[in-house]
Design an enzyme around this catalytic site. Structure first.
Site, short mmCIF file in Angstrom:
data_model
loop_
_atom_site.label_atom_id
_atom_site.label_comp_id
_atom_site.label_asym_id
_atom_site.label_seq_id
_atom_site.Cartn_x
_atom_site.Cartn_y
_atom_site.Cartn_z
N SER A 1 -1.66 15.84 6.80
CA SER A 1 -1.77 14.58 7.54
C SER A 1 -2.97 14.60 8.48
CB SER A 1 -0.50 14.33 8.36
OG SER A 1 -0.72 13.23 9.23
N LYS B 1 10.26 6.74 5.48
CA LYS B 1 10.12 5.41 6.11
C LYS B 1 11.39 4.57 6.01
CE LYS B 1 5.12 5.21 5.54
NZ LYS B 1 3.95 4.44 5.09
N ASP C 1 1.66 -0.64 8.80
CA ASP C 1 0.86 -0.39 7.59
C ASP C 1 0.13 -1.64 7.11
OD1 ASP C 1 1.41 2.33 7.28
OD2 ASP C 1 3.28 1.92 6.21
#
Ligand code: ATR
Length: 270
Positions: A15, A66, A102
């Site tokens: 990440s 998520k 997002d």
């Protein structure tokens, strides 16, 4: 002690969010630290609660958590509800707030950084999983004339199109794209993980059309290469979206919007 934040996912070692938020914090003079947490696949909620107990103020949530973050949140923003997923958690007292940045990240990268003219455009959204659902409604808010969701498994595209409940949106299988042309093709499929691209017609990009891959990498992704090879005016990868969604999370936590341009430049591999 600095306020604590982190990104949680599995896997997590690659990440780039810690780098991004460290640059944001330095740029805006915010006293915070930002780490990475390898979430356990069967105990996501425990991992989050432990982080809160240790004084954590917020989390970014990535694959595959998520939907679990959505379920865990006590309250969810409208854009999180529409996405059916949460990528940003904010801890306030005993409450867990869930949001999703997002789609805003994609729209900001395309619209603000690159000046794509959404109004009246024809958009093709490839894939019908969580990545596509996360950006569908924010794309529609930008005023395209039409948005086609095309997926290898047609019925999933039809289901996502039905969820949009908007006359501009249709869903279909990849083979139904023959003869159609688009000003923007957004790749939200996982085909790139194996170095591939979805099987779309060679001529479905309009003249001066753009391509956007929500993935990014050290080298141009397979879909960036597809765009270049098929005459895209711009063939973009998802690095800008990554930095922009992070900036939106930073704004939620700190109340300050960082300047993303220098951070995108600092992170770009090629
Ligand atoms: P995510 O949450 O990242 O979107 P997902 O829900 O597993 O992940 O969805 C992956 C998407 O990529 C799906 O739309 C999938 O198509 P199917 O619904 O037909 O499985 C799509 N996908 C994965 N590999 C693909 C490939 N090689 N070609 C085309 N589409 C692909």
């Amino acid at each position: 002690m600095s306020d604590r934040y982190a990104v949680i996912g599995n896997p997590i070692e690659h990440s780039r969010s810690p780098e991004i938020h460290a640059l944001f914090a330095r740029q805006t003079g915010q006293d915070m630290e930002y780490g990475r947490i390898l979430g356990s696949l069967d105990d996501f909620a425990d991992d989050v609660r432990r982080f809160i107990a240790e004084g954590g103020r917020g989390l970014n949530v990535t694959v595959p958590f998520k939907e679990q973050a959505f379920a865990l949140a006590d309250e969810r923003s409208e854009r999180a509800q529409r996405a059916g997923a949460v990528n940003t958690l904010v801890f306030e007292g005993n409450r867990i707030r869930g949001d999703n940045t997002d789609g805003a990240g994609l729209v900001r990268d395309l619209g603000c950084n690159h000046r794509f003219a959404f109004a009246g455009s024809r958009i093709l959204l490839l894939g019908a999983g969580g990545a596509s659902r996360g950006v569908l409604f924010p794309l529609l808010e930008e005023g395209p004339a039409a948005l086609v969701i095309a997926n290898r498994t047609a019925h999933k595209a039809l289901e996502l199109a039905a969820l949009a409940d908007d006359p501009r949106v249709t869903g279909c299988g990849l083979d139904a794209l023959a003869g159609q042309r688009f000003d923007l093709i957004v790749n939200g499929t996982a085909a790139g993980l194996a170095g591939g691209v979805p099987a779309i017609p060679d001529d479905c990009l309009a003249e001066d059309g753009w391509t956007y891959d929500m993935m990014y990498g050290r080298e141009p992704t397979a879909f960036v290469r597809w765009g270049r090879e098929h005459g895209a005016a711009r063939a973009l990868d998802g690095l800008g979206m990554l930095v922009e969604q992070a900036a939106e999370s930073f704004l939620l936590w700190r109340g300050v919007m960082p300047d993303t341009g220098p951070v995108i430049d600092a992170l770009r591999y090629y």
